[in-house]
Enzyme design. Structure first.
Site, PDB file in Angstrom:
ATOM      1  N   ARG A 163     -61.011  61.727  54.861  1.00 13.27           N
ATOM      2  CA  ARG A 163     -60.702  60.613  53.958  1.00 13.27           C
ATOM      3  C   ARG A 163     -59.238  60.205  54.082  1.00 13.27           C
ATOM      4  O   ARG A 163     -58.577  59.884  53.099  1.00 13.27           O
ATOM      5  CB  ARG A 163     -61.012  60.985  52.502  1.00 13.27           C
ATOM      6  CG  ARG A 163     -62.412  61.447  52.238  1.00 13.27           C
ATOM      7  CD  ARG A 163     -63.451  60.358  52.529  1.00 13.27           C
ATOM      8  NE  ARG A 163     -64.784  60.893  52.287  1.00 13.27           N
ATOM      9  CZ  ARG A 163     -65.503  61.557  53.189  1.00 13.27           C
ATOM     10  NH1 ARG A 163     -65.026  61.727  54.409  1.00 13.27           N
ATOM     11  NH2 ARG A 163     -66.688  62.021  52.896  1.00 13.27           N
ATOM     12  N   SER A 237     -67.524  58.333  44.445  1.00  9.40           N
ATOM     13  CA  SER A 237     -66.890  59.654  44.378  1.00  9.40           C
ATOM     14  C   SER A 237     -65.423  59.483  44.003  1.00  9.40           C
ATOM     15  O   SER A 237     -64.658  58.876  44.745  1.00  9.40           O
ATOM     16  CB  SER A 237     -67.017  60.373  45.719  1.00  9.40           C
ATOM     17  OG  SER A 237     -68.369  60.589  46.040  1.00  9.40           O
ATOM     18  N   GLU A 333     -59.771  60.605  45.082  1.00 10.37           N
ATOM     19  CA  GLU A 333     -59.979  59.847  46.309  1.00 10.37           C
ATOM     20  C   GLU A 333     -59.687  58.375  46.061  1.00 10.37           C
ATOM     21  O   GLU A 333     -59.292  57.643  46.965  1.00 10.37           O
ATOM     22  CB  GLU A 333     -61.441  60.034  46.769  1.00 10.37           C
ATOM     23  CG  GLU A 333     -61.810  59.280  48.022  1.00 10.37           C
ATOM     24  CD  GLU A 333     -63.242  59.548  48.464  1.00 10.37           C
ATOM     25  OE1 GLU A 333     -63.810  58.665  49.106  1.00 10.37           O
ATOM     26  OE2 GLU A 333     -63.769  60.632  48.169  1.00 10.37           O
TER      27      GLU A 333
END
Length: 338
Positions: A163, A237, A333
């Site tokens: 990520r 998420s 995130e």
């Protein structure tokens, strides 16, 4: 080109934050973008590059200028042992996956139904169910906001990690992505051993899935555990799954024998953040109008009227509790825009 002042971002962030920006500019060609960046001294600062808003949390009104890509197009530019698609940064990522599957181009099925635009896929290195977009990216085209120059970067240039990419660090606010070229295979090789994909397919009586079967299954699995942003604001998420060394994992495993985990090729271990959060008792709980989704602890939701500050406060409480219980730091995130 579209140019608005005091513009509402309600439809440009999936958390459903009713905030505004001082100026909003949407470009539809590279030349329009180059013209814009050569006049940035006239714009309210700071500048923010916004895609579909699926990975953003606005804490309040944004006092600067937002640049938004309206560059569209999916073009086949190469066929040989593989097929390459050059896609405009304003294309919806899942539309690219659908186009690929419908036209016999394989490799992105496990990345189905991930919200956001093509440009964001290259910034975030989106991933799910054992796949990451970095393994499909051939190159990324961008405009240097300081000079107006057109640049092209290979996947290796972008230093992709979990990520992560250079676009989130030293290249942040330096380049505006215009096109991404992806590589697809002509041969379908399904990835079925991550999460409950295989068991889901078998429950439907499918033991040799097609690419369409796999895509449809991924969409169904995601829809079953993730809320629809149109109904309940969220950014998917919210937290990055933490990665720990083998020593830390072994110590935790002594106490938590049922702790789910995934071994990485470098010997480290990834632990699902959702499991850690659930063990801390946060699943289904709320602080004010912000809460943890009742079906998936990795997802923070807007129950209606939540402010960005409420979501941040919830995030901080969760991080504190995970650290106290497990000695593991978890991080958002989602990009928090203050």
């Amino acid at each position: 080109m579209k140019d608005f002042c005091n513009y509402s971002l309600l439809k440009h962030n999936t958390f459903g934050m009713d905030v505004r920006c001082a100026r909003f500019i949407e470009f539809s060609t590279v030349e329009e973008l180059r013209g814009i960046v050569l006049q940035t001294e006239r714009f309210q600062k700071p500048l923010l590059f916004l895609g579909g808003g699926s990975n953003m949390l606005f804490v309040g009104d944004f006092s600067g200028t937002i640049l938004h890509s309206g560059i569209k197009g999916i073009e086949t530019i190469s066929e040989g042992d593989d097929i390459r698609l050059r896609c405009g940064s304003g294309e919806v990522w899942d539309d690219v996956v659908e186009y690929a599957v419908s036209n016999g181009m394989y490799g992105a099925e496990n990345l189905s139904a991930i919200p956001g635009d093509v440009g964001a896929s290259a910034v975030q290195n989106i991933g799910a169910y054992g796949s990451e977009v970095k393994d499909l990216i051939v190159n990324v085209e961008a405009v240097d906001i300081q000079t107006g120059d057109i640049c092209k970067f290979t996947s290796n240039d972008c230093h992709y990690g979990y990520r992560d990419s250079r676009f989130k660090h030293e290249w942040k606010n330096r380049y505006v992505i215009t096109y991404v070229t992806y590589r697809f295979s002509k041969t379908f090789e399904p990835k079925l051993d991550y999460g409950n994909i295989r068991s889901f397919l078998l429950a439907k009586g499918i033991d040799e899935p097609t690419a369409r079967d796999l895509r449809d299954s991924i969409i169904s699995i995601r829809n079953a555990k993730l809320p629809d942003p149109a109904i309940m604001g969220n950014a998917g998420s919210f937290f990055v799954n933490p990665v720990v060394d083998e020593k830390k994992y072994s110590a935790l495993h002594e106490e938590y024998h049922d702790m789910p985990h995934y071994l990485l090729c470098d010997g480290r271990v990834k632990i699902p953040a959702g499991w850690l959060i659930e063990q801390c008792g946060w699943k289904g709980r709320s602080l004010g109008n912000a809460g943890v989704y009742e079906k998936q602890s990795l997802v923070l939701v807007n129950h209606g009227g939540a402010t960005g500050a409420e979501v941040v406060a919830l995030c901080e409480r969760i991080c504190e509790d995970v650290w106290k219980k497990f000695g593991i730091e978890i991080y958002p995130e989602v990009n928090i825009i203050r």
